[in-house]
Structure formats: structure tokens, C-alpha cells
Design an enzyme around this catalytic site. Structure first.
Site, PDB file in Angstrom:
ATOM      1  N   LYS A 109       0.789  -1.290   0.081  1.00  0.00           N
ATOM      2  CA  LYS A 109       0.026   0.032   0.018  1.00  0.00           C
ATOM      3  C   LYS A 109       0.948   1.196   0.002  1.00  0.00           C
ATOM      4  O   LYS A 109       1.952   1.301   0.730  1.00  0.00           O
ATOM      5  CB  LYS A 109      -1.015   0.017   1.251  1.00  0.00           C
ATOM      6  CG  LYS A 109      -1.904   1.054   1.408  1.00  0.00           C
ATOM      7  CD  LYS A 109      -3.034   1.032   2.507  1.00  0.00           C
ATOM      8  CE  LYS A 109      -3.788   2.017   2.585  1.00  0.00           C
ATOM      9  NZ  LYS A 109      -4.777   1.725   3.837  1.00  0.00           N
ATOM     10  N   SER A 155      -9.674   2.018   2.716  1.00  0.00           N
ATOM     11  CA  SER A 155      -8.625   2.812   1.989  1.00  0.00           C
ATOM     12  C   SER A 155      -7.757   1.894   1.164  1.00  0.00           C
ATOM     13  O   SER A 155      -7.106   2.662   0.309  1.00  0.00           O
ATOM     14  CB  SER A 155      -8.118   3.811   2.892  1.00  0.00           C
ATOM     15  OG  SER A 155      -7.276   3.062   3.831  1.00  0.00           O
ATOM     16  N   SER A 215     -10.139  -0.312   6.937  1.00  0.00           N
ATOM     17  CA  SER A 215      -9.615  -0.464   5.622  1.00  0.00           C
ATOM     18  C   SER A 215      -8.709  -1.757   5.038  1.00  0.00           C
ATOM     19  O   SER A 215      -8.393  -1.675   3.869  1.00  0.00           O
ATOM     20  CB  SER A 215      -8.556   0.870   5.680  1.00  0.00           C
ATOM     21  OG  SER A 215      -9.104   2.030   5.335  1.00  0.00           O
TER      22      SER A 215
HETATM   23  N1  GLN Z   1     -13.178   4.280   6.513  1.00  0.00           N
HETATM   24  C1  GLN Z   1     -12.705   4.921   7.734  1.00  0.00           C
HETATM   25  C2  GLN Z   1     -12.158   6.406   7.558  1.00  0.00           C
HETATM   26  O1  GLN Z   1     -12.416   6.789   6.586  1.00  0.00           O
HETATM   27  C3  GLN Z   1     -11.654   3.925   7.851  1.00  0.00           C
HETATM   28  C4  GLN Z   1     -10.283   4.054   7.143  1.00  0.00           C
HETATM   29  C5  GLN Z   1      -8.991   3.327   7.333  1.00  0.00           C
HETATM   30  O2  GLN Z   1      -9.140   2.313   7.955  1.00  0.00           O
HETATM   31  N2  GLN Z   1      -8.079   3.775   7.108  1.00  0.00           N
HETATM   32  O3  GLN Z   1     -11.548   6.763   8.637  1.00  0.00           O
END
Ligand code: GLN
Length: 483
Positions: free
Chosen positions: A76, A151, A175
Site C-alpha cells: 500500500k 482505504s 481499511s
Molecule cells: N473508513 C474509515 C475512515 O475513513 C477507515 C479508514 C481506514 O481504516 N484507514 O476513516
């Protein structure tokens, strides 16, 4: 060749059926051919990959072995990679070449993994759809009109489309698990402190945790093995011995106590997902598990608490991107304030700016007690609910998401609608617990995930349950059409 799992690749390399260099070339060609449909990569690292593959082949020729030696993966794009762009999906870091490798990257490289590239992601890991990336949205290989989740949507889409067997990801509020659910993969968020955060660009430091995305529990065990462990460079890393995750995959589920929270089956859950979750419960019962209804009474407060704590930490973490030390700098600033303002205004996208504003507000004098402190108190209540539940059960099971992957653009005008989709995943981050999502079936051709949560440091238990389940189901073997 591209259909092989990490475990199969390790066997093939050991049996000299192919070399890592051959496999790497096949996968790089496949990425070049198919990724334009998905946009799952931000950078391809062809030269590095070939060099690492050759080195791995040489190590094997010298008698070395290891499940990751010569295994192609991707990171990532928030894990720092020496000399390679590490963008965090943001224009702010489009020109940033990291001066060092993240611990996760260094550990996997030392184990012989081959880095094919850096995967697309929501900007600074903020999002659930991979639509906030400055490099454009990622498409879901199961249906190109739908989001892959976020994400870590790039890692998920790439692995689901068989562009590579496994990838690293991170999970602050879901995410890893949510994109795994949306693309028919297994994703594991480890216990907070299990995997080093050093060199992993921070979103919300008390919630962020790196982990693996792959198609099988076996492969997640292999990748997690390479990622986990104490790191003196990360003050929140925990000095606990790392078990042999692959060796722990053979245990029977006889007598395993599974808790199913009654709050999980509320009106917000798609009834078709509820049915698939019931099927997976029955499957696990057949394997000897015992089901018990439990309660997590403070779950309803988790989303508001998370969406105060995460932006508060983000507003602090992102203050370092000021156009002075690294990252984007505006042209011809008039003075220092103008430099800050325009560099940040040009470098950050709308969702990141929204979070910085919410976070700075929640932390400001006069609002700190009302929002940030209150959210921290809720965080403790959420954790206490889990501690009480784990006195009675060994794992907790439920849906990973209330709905399957939505259409691209469907939630763009309503950020809160997207926040609500995190209802099942964020509690594990607030409590620091390990959680896993595994394939549980399909709704309208889109994958659905079932989530398992376990007590601290019981990643092995999650992987074993998922492995036993995968030995008796075939959802994870389905391949998206066209890939
Ligand atoms: N959807 C959540 C956020 O936008 C989690 C994102 C994540 O786990 N990086 O904060």
C-alpha cells in the site's frame, strides 16, 4: 501461473518448477495489461522487482528456503520505500521519495519478498471507497462500476484480480477488512502493536495497524509472519513473541465458542447479507463450534466517537505537511503564511481537509472536553464491552459491512453515509483488537464478508477458524470474470 497462492508459489519455487524471476515477469506483464481497467497501482517497481527476484533465486540456489523467498507482493502506498515514491494517494506527496524503508517493507524484503509496486489508496487512508485518491478511483474487479472498498482498495482490487497473490494494507477503522469483504478476499487487522508502524505514514496513530490481504487464510498467515514482531523504532510496538501462524492452522473447531452480538442484526443490515452470515454460522456449527448470543451495548456510540478521535489525530499528524520540509510546495509564495496556506490548500483533497477541520475543532480549547474527551470515554466503554464478551466466548462473529460494494460516486455527495458503512469494523480499532474478514458469498454478483474478532494477540485463532472454514467452503476460489 497468476492463479497461484503464496503457499503454492512457495512449493513451486522449492520444487524448481519455475523461478521467481519468471513468475515476476509474468505478473508484471499481467499488471501492465489489465491494471488500466482497475487503476490499482500508483507505481510499478519493475527494476526493483526483477533485481529482488534474481536475488531470491540466487538465495534458493544456495540452499536457503522460506515461504516468502521469491514471493511477489505489493505495498500500500503509505509504507515508506527507499528511493521510491510514497504518495499516500495524495498530491501532497506525489513528489516524495522516501529516504528509508518502513519496518514492514524491510522485514518482507529480508524474507525475500519481491515488491512489484505500490498500490492505490484513499488519500492519507481516509475513506471507504478508494475514491479520494489523487490518482483516481480504483474499480472493483467483480463489477467495474462499483468501488473496491477502501482505504486499501488498490491492494484489494489487485489481489482479487489475480494481478498478484497478496499485498500489504493498513486498517484504521476497517481499511483492510472492508475492501477484503468487497473483493472476496481475506484481510486481517492485527492487534494494535503487533505490526510495526515505523515508516507507515500515520493517519490516526492510536488506531492504525498494518496487515495482510490475500485470497486464503494460509497466505495471510505467511504474509503476517513476515510483517509481525517487536520494533524498537515504534514506541507502541509490543514485545510479544510471534507464534508460527502457519503451524497453528490445523486445529479443530470442536467446542469453539462463537459469540454473535444481537446489535449486529439491526435495521441497517442488508437482509441478504444477514442470510449469508447465518449460513456461515451454520457452517461453523457443523465444524463443531458452539454459538452464543452476546451483547455489545455501546456499539451504537462507536461511529461518532471514531469520527472525532480519528480526525483529531489526523489533524495533528498532517500538520507536518506544510510545504517546507517535504511534499508539495506552492509556486511563488508571498510570505510564510501564504506558503502554508496555498501549499496545504493545493496539496490536500476535500476529504482530508474535512477531517483536518473536524479534528482541529474537536481538539480546540473549549471543545476538547465536549468532543475529544467524551469520545475517549466512549472508546473505553467499547473496549469494556469486548472484554466482558470475551469472558464468555472465544471469537465474535458478524457481518463485515452492512451493504455490498456501492456504485462508484454513489456516496460522494454525502460523506456521513460513507462513515455509517464502517459500523462493524471501527470498534476493533477503538479497542485495539485483531479482526479478520473472509468471503461468505455473493449478493447481486458482489462479494460479502463475514468478520471474526478475537482477544488481543489471538491472530492465530482467527486464521485457524478462517482456514477451517475455507477448507469447507469454496467462495474464496471464485474468480472475477475477465480476470
Ligand atoms: N473508513 C474509515 C475512515 O475513513 C477507515 C479508514 C481506514 O481504516 N484507514 O476513516
Amino acid at each position: 501461473m497468476h492463479q497461484m497462492t503464496l503457499a503454492e508459489i512457495a512449493r513451486g519455487l522449492a520444487d524448481k518448477k519455475f523461478s521467481s524471476e519468471e513468475l515476476t515477469k509474468v505478473l508484471l506483464a499481467r499488471i501492465t495489461q489489465l491494471d488500466p481497467q482497475l487503476n490499482s497501482f500508483i507505481s510499478l517497481t519493475e527494476d526493483l522487482a526483477i533485481e529482488q527476484a534474481k536475488a531470491a533465486d540466487a538465495r534458493r540456489a544456495n540452499g536457503e528456503s522460506g515461504a516468502l523467498l521469491g514471493a511477489p507482493i505489493a505495498h500500500k502506498d503509505l509504507f515508506c520505500t527507499l528511493g521510491i515514491r510514497t504518495s499516500c494517494g495524495s498530491k501532497m506527496l506525489d513528489n516524495f521519495k522516501a529516504p528509508y524503508d518502513a519496518t514492514v517493507v524491510a522485514k518482507l524484503a529480508a524474507a525475500g519478498a519481491v515488491t512489484l509496486g505500490k498500490t492505490n489508496m484513499d488519500e492519507f487512508a481516509m475513506g471507504s471507497a478508494n475514491e479520494s485518491s489523487w490518482y483516481g478511483a480504483v474499480k472493483n474487479p467483480w463489477n467495474l462500476d462499483h468501488v473496491p472498498g477502501g482505504s486499501s482498495g488498490g491492494s484489494a482490487a489487485a489481489v482479487a484480480a489475480r494481478l498478484l497473490p497478496a499485498a500489504t494494507a493498513t486498517d484504521t477503522g476497517g481499511s483492510i477488512r472492508q475492501p477484503a469483504a468487497f473483493t472476496n478476499l481475506i484481510g486481517l487487522k492485527p492487534t494494535y502493536g503487533r505490526v510495526s508502524r515505523w515508516g507507515m505514514i500515520a493517519y490516526a496513530s492510536s488506531l492504525d495497524q498494518g496487515g495482510p490481504l490475500a485470497r486464503t487464510a494460509e497466505d495471510c498467515a505467511i504474509l503476517l509472519q513476515g510483517m509481525a514482531g517487536f520494533d524498537p523504532n515504534d514506541s507502541t510496538s509490543i514485545d510479544e513473541p510471534v507464534p508460527d501462524y502457519s503451524a497453528g492452522l490445523g486445529e479443530s473447531l470442536q467446542g469453539l465458542r462463537i459469540g454473535v452480538p444481537k446489535e449486529y442484526f439491526s435495521a441497517g443490515l442488508d437482509p441478504r447479507i444477514a442470510e449469508l452470515i447465518q449460513n456461515s454460522i451454520q457452517q461453523l456449527q457443523k465444524l463443531g463450534a458452539v454459538i452464543k448470543e452476546i451483547s455489545l451495548p455501546n456499539m451504537q456510540h462507536a461511529i461518532p466517537a471514531y469520527y472525532v478521535i480519528a480526525p483529531a489525530e489526523a489533524s495533528s499528524n498532517l500538520s507536518r505537511f506544510d510545504g517546507v520540509r517535504f511534499g508539495h510546495r506552492c509556486e511563488n509564495p508571498e510570505n510564510l503564511i501564504d506558503l502554508y496556506k496555498r501549499s496545504r490548500g493545493e496539496g490536500f483533497g476535500a476529504e482530508v481537509e474535512r477531517r483536518i477541520m473536524v479534528g482541529a475543532y474537536a481538539l480546540s480549547a473549549g471543545y476538547y472536553d465536549a468532543y475529544y474527551l467524551k469520545a475517549q470515554k466512549i472508546r473505553r466503554l467499547v473496549k469494556n464491552d469486548f472484554m466482558a464478551a470475551f469472558n464468555e466466548v472465544d471469537i465474535i462473529l458478524g457481518p463485515t459491512t452492512p451493504n455490498p460494494a456501492w456504485k462508484l460516486g454513489a456516496k460522494n455527495s454525502d460523506p456521513v453515509a460513507a462513515y455509517l458503512e464502517d459500523v462493524y469494523t471501527i470498534t476493533a480499532n477503538l479497542a485495539g483488537l485483531p479482526g479478520l474478514s473472509m468471503p461468505a458469498g455473493f449478493v447481486d454478483g458482489l462479494p460479502v464478508g463475514v468478520q471474526l474478532l478475537a482477544p488481543y494477540f489471538q491472530e492465530g485463532r482467527l486464521l485457524n477458524v478462517a482456514h477451517q472454514y475455507q477448507l469447507n467452503t469454496d467462495w474464496h476460489t471464485r474468480t472475477p470474470t475477465g480476470f
